[in-house]
Every structure is written in C-alpha cells, then in structure tokens.
Motif scaffolding. Structure first.
Motif, short mmCIF file in Angstrom:
data_model
loop_
_atom_site.label_atom_id
_atom_site.label_comp_id
_atom_site.label_asym_id
_atom_site.label_seq_id
_atom_site.Cartn_x
_atom_site.Cartn_y
_atom_site.Cartn_z
N THR A 308 0.81 -1.23 0.00
CA THR A 308 0.00 0.00 0.00
C THR A 308 0.84 1.26 0.00
N ASN A 309 2.16 1.14 0.20
CA ASN A 309 3.00 2.33 0.22
C ASN A 309 3.12 2.97 -1.16
N ASN A 310 3.07 2.13 -2.22
CA ASN A 310 3.28 2.65 -3.57
C ASN A 310 1.99 3.06 -4.27
N LEU A 311 0.88 2.39 -3.97
CA LEU A 311 -0.36 2.65 -4.68
C LEU A 311 -1.49 2.94 -3.72
N GLY A 312 -2.42 3.81 -4.17
CA GLY A 312 -3.58 4.13 -3.36
C GLY A 312 -4.79 4.35 -4.22
N ILE A 313 -5.86 4.89 -3.60
CA ILE A 313 -7.10 5.12 -4.34
C ILE A 313 -6.92 6.15 -5.43
N ILE A 372 9.56 -5.92 -18.15
CA ILE A 372 10.97 -5.61 -18.38
C ILE A 372 11.32 -4.28 -17.71
N GLY A 373 10.45 -3.28 -17.91
CA GLY A 373 10.70 -1.98 -17.27
C GLY A 373 10.64 -2.06 -15.76
N TYR A 374 9.70 -2.83 -15.24
CA TYR A 374 9.56 -2.95 -13.79
C TYR A 374 10.80 -3.55 -13.13
N HIS A 375 11.42 -4.48 -13.82
CA HIS A 375 12.59 -5.15 -13.24
C HIS A 375 13.90 -4.43 -13.53
N HIS A 376 13.82 -3.30 -14.22
CA HIS A 376 15.06 -2.56 -14.54
C HIS A 376 15.44 -1.70 -13.34
N SER A 377 16.50 -2.05 -12.67
CA SER A 377 16.88 -1.41 -11.40
C SER A 377 17.31 0.04 -11.56
N ASP A 378 17.68 0.47 -12.76
CA ASP A 378 18.13 1.85 -12.97
C ASP A 378 16.98 2.84 -13.03
N LEU A 379 15.75 2.37 -13.11
CA LEU A 379 14.59 3.25 -13.14
C LEU A 379 14.12 3.54 -11.73
N ASN A 380 13.46 4.69 -11.57
CA ASN A 380 12.93 5.09 -10.28
C ASN A 380 11.92 4.08 -9.76
N GLU A 381 11.98 3.74 -8.46
CA GLU A 381 11.12 2.70 -7.91
C GLU A 381 9.64 3.08 -8.01
N ARG A 382 9.33 4.34 -7.71
CA ARG A 382 7.94 4.82 -7.79
C ARG A 382 7.43 4.71 -9.24
N PHE A 383 8.27 5.11 -10.19
CA PHE A 383 7.88 5.03 -11.60
C PHE A 383 7.66 3.59 -12.03
N ARG A 384 8.51 2.69 -11.56
CA ARG A 384 8.38 1.28 -11.94
C ARG A 384 7.05 0.71 -11.45
N SER A 385 6.66 1.08 -10.23
CA SER A 385 5.39 0.60 -9.69
C SER A 385 4.21 1.12 -10.50
#
Length: 979
Positions: A308-313, A372-385
């Motif tokens: 729930t930290n990354n996504l909400g209503i 693929i984008g979600y698992h790319h560690s160089d991208l921002n964590e919030r953006f990946r979610s």
C-alpha cells in the motif's frame, strides 16, 4: 536459490492449469481469457504465500530477470502471429498498415506522454513519460484477432487490424528500447536516430538472411515433423537472441520478417504432411506463452496491491482517467490519418475508422514490456510501480471494455451480418440439410431397434424446426420472420424465407464468381499437397485468384493475370539467346528450363483445377438461376481455352522435354505418396511394428528427396519414347523395331495421312501439334500421342481419319505391320480404345450413344491381351475388340457381367468395363443407355478435397433450392408412374 529450476517448472505447469480453467470459464460465461488469467495470477500472488511450496515460487518471480521473460516469450508470440497472416491481403494493404504501425504509434505515444506529464501531474521525465506512452499504445495481435473472429468481420478489415497489431508490436519494441536506453542514461538526439535505423534496418536485414537460411535448410528435410518444427523453433529463438543481444538490432522486427516470409513463400517449403502440425504447435505455444505473461503480470499486480506504500485510491482514479484519455488520443490520431487511409489499399469507411479507434486493445506485448521496465533497477522505484500498475490496469480494462464496445458497434453498424446473397445461399444449404434430416427421421422410425425413442423429445433437440430456428436466429431476415411467425412449420417458414429475397442478376453473378475462385484456391492447395504441382506454382496460382477476386464484378480474368506472372516474352527470348553463349550458356539454359518448367506446371495445373472446380461447384449447388451459373462456367471455359492455346504455342512446340519432365515428376510424387499412405495404414492396423514402419518411411522419403533435387530436363530419345508407349514390349523387342522407325520433320499445315488412302503407318509425336479428324473423331494431339494409332490395328484396311500438322512437328513413323508383333498389341489397343469404339458404333450396338459417353467409358476401362486358356473376370462385363473369348462370340461382341471367371477360347483383346459398370449394365436394356447412365454418375461423383482455406464456409453449394425442388418433382412423377 538451489530450488530455482523446480520453482520455475512449478510456475509453468500452474500457468497451463490456469489457462485450461480460463478457457472453460470463457466457454461457460463468455468472459475473455486474459482478465481471467490476470485474476488467477493476482490471487496466486496474494494467497500463494500461505500454501507451502507455492509461496517461494510466487515470491521468486518478483525478481525474475526481464531478459528471461523477453527471450522466452517474445519470439513465440511474434512468430506465431506473423506466421498466421494472410500474405496477399497484407501486402495489398501494406501502405494502409504502415502509417498505422509507425506515425500513428509515434503520435499517440507522444500525446500520451504529454497527458502523463501535464494533465496527470506526475513528476515523470520526458524519457519516462515517452516510455510509458509507447507501452500503453502497444496493441495486442492475439486479443484483437480473437475478437474479430468471434464477430466474423470482413476479411480485408480483419487483416488491416491484424496487420496493424503485428507491425505495431515490432515498432513498439524498437521505440521502447530507445526510450529505455534514454531513461537510464544520457543519449544524444543524433544517437537516437542512429539507434532507430540500426534497430529497424538491422532487424529487417537479419530477418531476411535467416529466412533464406531456413528456406535452404527446411527444403532438404522431407516428411519429418519433429525436425521441421524444431528447425523453425531454433531459427526464431536464435534470430531473436542474436538480433536483440548480440547484433544491436530489433529482434522483434527480425522475427516478424521471418514469420511473414514463412506465411508467404516458406509455407510451401514445409512438407505438406507436416504443415498442419507446424501451425498447431505454434498456436499452442503462443497460447501458453501469452498465459504465462498474463499470470506473471497478475502476480506482480498482486504484489503491488499488497504494498500500500506505492499505490492508493488516487492511482485507481488516475488509471480510469488515463483509460478514457487513451481513447481520445487514439481517436484524434486515427482521424488525422483518415484522409490518407481511405485512399490506400482497399480504402477505409467512416464506420471502420471508428471501430479502429476503439479496437486498440492492449495485451501481452504491453505486459511483457512493462515487466521488463519494472525489473530494470536503474529506473525510479515509484515510476516502476506506476508503470506496471497503469499497464496491467489498462490491459485489463481494454480487454473487458473495448472488446464489448467493438462487438456492440460492429453489430450496430451491421458490419458482421450476412449480406442478402450470403443469407440466400445459406438458406439453400439449410433446405438441403432439412430434407436430408426428414428422410433420416423416416428411416430411423422404420427400424425395430428404435421402437422406444421419445420422438417428441428428439424433434425438440435435433428436429428440422429446431435446426431452422437456430439458423434463422443468426440472420437478419430470418430473425424478423421467426419473430413474426413463431408457430409456423419448417416448410411454411422456408417458403416465406425464400420469398423475402429479391436479388439482382449482377449480385448473384458476382457471388457465384467469388465462390468459384474460393473453391479454386482450395483445389490449387490440394494439388500441391498431393504433389501435383510445385510449391512456387501454387503460390502464384492462388495469387492469381486473389487478384481476380479484387475485380470480382468483372468477367473472369485469372488466366490473363497468371500469364503475365509466369511468362515474359522479352525475358524468355533473352534467356534463349544467352543459353547459346559458350561456357556461361549452361547457366542461362538452366534458368530458362526452370522458367519453362514453372510456366508449364502453372498452366497445366490451371486447366486441371478449373475443370475440377466447374464439376465441384455444379455438385455443390448454390441457390441461383441456372443461366447465371452457366454464364460463370462459360467464363471459366474461356479461360481454359486461352490457357490451352498458350501451352500449344509457347511450350508444346518448343519445349517438349519440359512436359515430359513435369509429368514424370508428378507421376513419381503420386506413387510415392500412395506408398506412404498404404504403409501408414498397414502400420495403424497393427500389421507391422514401429521399427519396420520407420525403415519403410525412410526409404520412401529418401526417394522423395531425390525427386525434389532432380536434374535439368532432357528430350527423351526415340528408344525411351517407344519404351514408354509400349510397356509390354521387352528391350529386345524395342531394339528389333528401331531400324524400321523413320524420323520425320514437318512444317505447319502438312497432311500426314488422308482418310480413304492406303495405310502408310502412324506417327509418334516428339514435338509439335497435330489435328486428327474424321467421321467420328476430331482431336488435337501433341508430344507422346500417336496420330493414326487405330490404323496400326489388326484388320484395318485403310485410313479412316485425316491428320494435319498445326505447327512444326518432329515425329517417328511407325510401320503398319507392328501389330503383327503381339507384344505391341495390348498397348496399341489401349491407345486406340476410344477410336475403336467410335468407328465401330454399329457393330457394338452403340448407335444411340453420344461420343462423350463412349469416350468416358473407354478412358476408365482396362484393355487386356488374353491368350488361349487365360482366365477373365467378367464381374464388370467386357467388350471383345479383337479375337475370340468364346466360340459363339464374334469380334466386337458384348460379354455381359457375370460372377463366373471364364477361360478364353482363343487369343483376344478385351476391354473390361470400369468399376460398378456391371451393375449399371444390368439395370438398362441397351448398352447405349448404360453408357449414358455411367457418364452421368461418374460426372456427379464427389471429389474429396482437404481444402486449407480459412474461409471454409465459402464452399457452400450454389443452386440447392432450385435443384432439390426439381428432383422432388421428378421423384413424385416417377412414383406416380409406378403406381
């Protein structure tokens, strides 16, 4: 980590189980498969941690290397989609597909990025916004095509949408890689352009190179299912890996190129016995790969929901807003392109443009790229979610909402309904089915073992009215009638149904012509599968049908189209001249013979298939006026005559060796296929074991391979020609005859022999054309035929026909005394059987028989040379053409059919009638009537074809209602006469 392989295997089998369950849910509740898979994946992720070994499996997949996902899934999905593409329609509308898959993708991606950055107020950089915009505009080929097939949309519009999704997948992958590189590091604008051209051009070039290599390799494998399928698998996956991970170009474009090559030219390189298995394998592989991606996405979505930290209503409301805005963006871009799209390919209507706006369904490619984008560690964590959440959410919404929206509007616009002429023709077939059902019911009622049948229940489940109601509910006119007259009997409904159609002659003619070409395409493919034409030949023949269908409102012109494709006079003349140049002339001669072989193969297959299509269409009986049917058949006959004239002018006179070569190959292929089928039948009956079966098939396939790579054709020598014509003669008999054979060379319009003149012999034609005519005979002869063959028979006193050369002719004069050598008699009478019957109609009691009836029986009879004491099976009946079989039977006497096997009283030539003729002969008072009856029955005999055309429903019969009514009237009259 040691259990990693076991957990992956558990995940794969769990995914397949979920796939089976999802398809069963679809059958029962009509819910699309993809959302079901997403739900199963989400549930597995949320509750899987509480189920022992399943917990580590679903958790491990959270950190799965995206390269593994990409390499495992992409090649299978892209190759399977491109392999099933209709190549002719695809290339015809390519210039419509190209902007949809390029400029539309670019513009929608850019506008989506603007929406994300400025309207949704997310703090994304331009590179991140563009990456998400590209992913959200990746349409799904599998989902779109499955939806269109349920709707039974127009084939051309179907290919347009399918082609867009196919190239869209490749384009999106290219743009995604560029955006991903830009998002994780500083990349100059010039470098992006260089990267774009490297990805696209490199992918196309590498795909074409692998296509040629696959063609070269697979052509050398004959009837080996596992090897041929494995070769396509290895090629697709190695190509993707090499392009994407080693060569720095687009693996998606490379695999699309490979798949399109296989759908166009490569399909004829696959062994006909393997082709269906190949398509089935790739279809199942594609379904399973798609399921794995959706379940994996569902598991990751479950992880995001739990976190729930990354996504909400707020993200959920943003997802719904983004879903609406994506449609607005796509609509704007499609309508910007509309003025161009309606002028390209087959054009585009306003209704079709609207459907294209809402048919941008997302699916497995978008999901795979998001993973693929979600698992790319160089991208921002919030953006990946958010990337994963927005992508998977959009995929689910488009599959659920857009699928239903497309279905609603397609039906609202009337784009999925049958036309009046199609509905009318379906009615004709329905009438035939109902009449056959009624007869079947009466027959079953009369059987004692069905005395306890609950007929009310049976009629409610499978009776004529039940069937008619179901059919009428699916049609526009039928539905209205059924609503108005719900209690009418099937007969009353059919009568009202027929009266509802008022179709013009031009509409019916066009539809008849269209179905003729559809049938013809199926026959062409059957000829190829039966080994009766070359692979490239069937492609250009089917292509000529497709081009003719593009102008189906005009008279048939498929021969004119085909002739331009197979024969270029300037090129042929150049090759002919160049073939005489020393040293390099051999190469040009080889090319020349290849072209001539292709030309003759295409022309001869064209004639044979057109004639077969005429017969088949006549049997199928479509509900139209007889005059319309005969008019279309007349058009086909004109095309056949033009083709025959072409063969005579350009091939028969100049390249007789090519005719001999092609005919020899076709005969060889027919025999080898026959041997293979017989061995397979014996094996499946349990007569031989697997090891024996494998040895036998290996021997046959070895011969097939030798046949495939046979050398350049050559002109048969006189000795070879004589051996072919007189198969009963031994080598020494041919050697003794050779000194008396005279080679002759004639110019056009030279009389070889004249009716009423003394016999000088007969002419075995090596090259050119001869017309032979007389009282009952009028035919054109060419290579391998013997002009005046009946003059060589025993007791022939003078020439009964005249022969004139139609072109330059090379022939061998056969001496008239050849029939004194009894080893030649059987083959001479076989060749002359038609002439013997036609010239002796009075002696045989055939005065009332038509010439075509006599020729049909003669062609299908067996001629035998019997000696004194030889046993003869007379179950079919026979005619004595020479000599005595019984002491009381003179020459030209009839031997009635009998179950007895008799012994010949003397040496004789006997013509044994065809199969089933004995029964026909017993039913008629005269032999002439029996010949006529056999002709009609053999003409209406069913032709068994394995037609591999996707539009199998197009092969419904033309003329059912009218002809069935006529038959019913005739049957009633006959019954009344009997009473």
């Amino acid at each position: 980590m040691s259990n990693f392989p076991a957990e992956i295997i558990l995940f794969i089998f769990m995914s397949i189980l979920f796939t089976v369950a999802s398809y069963e849910i679809k059958k029962r509740f009509y819910v699309p498969v993809s959302p079901c898979l997403l739900v199963f994946g989400t549930l597995a992720r949320v509750i899987g941690t509480y189920f022992g070994d399943l917990g580590p499996t679903v958790s491990l997949l959270d950190d799965l290397d995206p390269v593994i996902v990409q390499l495992a899934v992409m090649p299978a999905l892209i190759f399977e989609a491109s392999l099933g593409t209709d190549w002719y329609t695809f290339k015809k509308i390519f210039w419509q597909i190209l902007p949809m898959a390029t400029t539309v993708v670019c513009l929608t991606s850019f506008l989506t990025a603007c929406v994300l950055k400025y309207m949704m107020t997310y703090d994304f950089g331009w590179n991140e916004s563009l990456m998400l915009g590209v992913i959200l505009n990746a349409t799904d080929h599998v989902a779109v095509m499955a939806m269109l097939k349920e709707l039974r949309a127009n084939d051309r519009f179907e290919t347009l949408l399918g082609g867009e999704t196919l190239l869209n997948e490749a384009t999106v992958v290219v743009f995604f890689n560029i955006c991903l590189d830009s998002a994780v590091g500083e990349v100059k604008v010039s470098d992006r352009f260089v990267s774009f051209f490297q990805l696209t051009l490199g992918g196309l070039g590498l795909g074409l190179g692998f296509s040629l290599a696959l063609a070269w390799s697979i052509k050398r494998i004959v009837n080996d299912m596992s090897q041929e399928i494995n070769l396509t698998v290895v090629t697709a996956y190695v190509l993707f890996w090499l392009a994407d991970h080693k060569a720095g170009c687009s693996g998606a474009l490379a695999v699309v190129t490979l798949g399109l090559f296989m759908s166009s030219y490569g399909k004829t390189l696959i062994s006909p016995l393997v082709e269906k298995s190949l398509h089935d394998f790739w279809h199942i592989t594609g379904v399973n790969m798609e399921a794995i991606v959706f379940i994996l996405a569902g598991m990751l979505l479950g992880m995001l929901i739990a976190d729930t930290n990354n996504l909400g209503i707020n993200e959920v409301s943003m997802l719904l807003a983004l879903f609406v805005l994506l449609h607005i963006v796509r609509g704007i871009v499609v309508w910007i392109h509309f003025p161009i799209l309606k002028r390209l390919g087959y054009g585009l209507s306003i209704k079709e443009a609207f459907i294209m706006t809402i048919a941008g369904i997302k699916g497995v490619i978008a999901t795979a790229l998001a993973l693929i984008g979600y698992h790319h560690s160089d991208l921002n964590e919030r953006f990946r979610s958010l990337l994963l959440f927005f992508t998977i959410g959009t995929v689910g919404l488009t599959i659920l909402v857009d699928s239903f929206a497309v279905k609603f509007f397609v039906r609202k616009f009337g784009m999925d309904t049958l036309s009046e002429v199609q509905e009318n023709m379906m009615l004709g077939v329905t009438t035939a089915v109902l009449q056959q059902t009624a007869k079947k019911v009466e027959r079953i009622r009369s059987l004692k073992e069905f005395n306890l049948v609950k007929w009310d229940e049976v009629m409610n489940l499978a009776g004529p009215k039940c069937l008619l109601n179901q059919i009428m509910k699916q049609t526009k006119v039928g539905k209205k009638l059924l609503k108005k007259y719900p209690h009418d009997t099937p007969e009353e409904l059919l009568e009202k149904y027929v009266k509802k159609f008022n179709l013009t002659t031009s509409v019916l003619t066009t539809e008849t012509r269209r179905r003729f070409f559809t049938t013809l395409k199926g026959i062409y493919w059957h000829e190829f599968e039966a080994g009766q034409c070359l692979g490239y030949t069937v492609l250009i023949l089917i292509d000529s049908c497709n081009q003719a269908l593009d102008v189906e409102n005009s008279a048939m012109c498929d021969w004119e189209i085909l002739e331009k494709e197979i024969y270029n006079p300037k090129l042929m003349n150049f090759l002919r001249i160049s073939s005489k140049i020393p040293i390099i002339g051999r190469l040009f001669k080889y090319i020349l013979y290849e072209r001539i072989t292709l030309t003759y193969d295409a022309a001869s297959t064209f004639i044979k298939s057109h004639e077969e299509a005429q017969e088949l269409i006549d049997q199928m009986e479509i509900d139209i006026d007889e005059l319309i049917f005969h008019e279309v058949m007349k058009e086909s006959h004109i095309q056949i005559e033009s083709c025959k004239e072409f063969i005579g002018t350009h091939i028969t006179e100049n390249y007789p060796e090519v005719i001999a070569e092609v005919q020899s190959k076709m005969a060889s292929h027919t025999l080898l296929l026959s041997q293979r089928k017989l061995i397979s039948k014996i094996y499946h009956q349990g007569v031989i074991k697997k090891v024996e079966y494998d040895h036998l098939l290996t021997a046959i396939d070895h011969n097939m391979k030798r046949l495939t790579f046979q050398s350049t054709p050559h002109v048969p020598s006189i000795k070879e020609m004589l051996k072919n014509r007189f198969r009963k003669a031994k080598a020494k008999d041919i050697e003794q005859l050779l000194p008396y054979i005279e080679e002759k060379h004639f110019q056009p319009d030279v009389m070889l022999f004249e009716e009423g003149q003394p016999i000088n012999g007969a002419y075995l034609i090596f090259n050119g054309r001869v017309r032979e005519f007389g009282n009952c005979i009028n035919k054109e002869l060419s290579i391998g035929n013997i002009a005046g063959v009946h003059h060589l028979l025993v007791n022939c006193r003078g020439n009964t026909t005249t022969a004139v050369t139609l072109s330059v002719v090379y022939a061998a004069l056969i001496p008239p005394w050849i029939s004194e050598k009894h080893v030649f008699m059987e083959d001479l009478y076989k060749e002359a059987a038609e002439e013997v019957l036609l010239l002796n109609k009075a002696k045989l009691g055939l005065e009332e028989a038509k010439n075509e009836h006599i020729c049909r029986v003669a062609q299908r009879s067996i001629v035998r040379h019997v000696h004194e004491g030889s046993f003869i099976d007379l179950r079919r009946g026979a005619l004595v053409l020479w000599g005595r079989v019984k002491k009381d039977k003179e020459e030209f006497s009839l031997l009635p059919p009998t179950k007895k096997i008799i012994q010949s009283a003397d040496e004789a030539i006997v013509m044994l009638f065809p199969a089933h003729f004995g029964g026909i002969l017993k039913q008629h008072k005269s032999i002439s009537a029996a010949f006529a009856s056999y002709y009609i029955r053999s003409a209406s005999k069913n032709v068994n074809l394995n037609i591999k055309n996707p539009a199998s429903d197009e092969l419904q019969g033309l003329n059912t209602t009218l002809k069935l009514q006529k038959r019913e009237v005739l049957r009633t009259k006959t019954d009344e006469e009997k009473d």
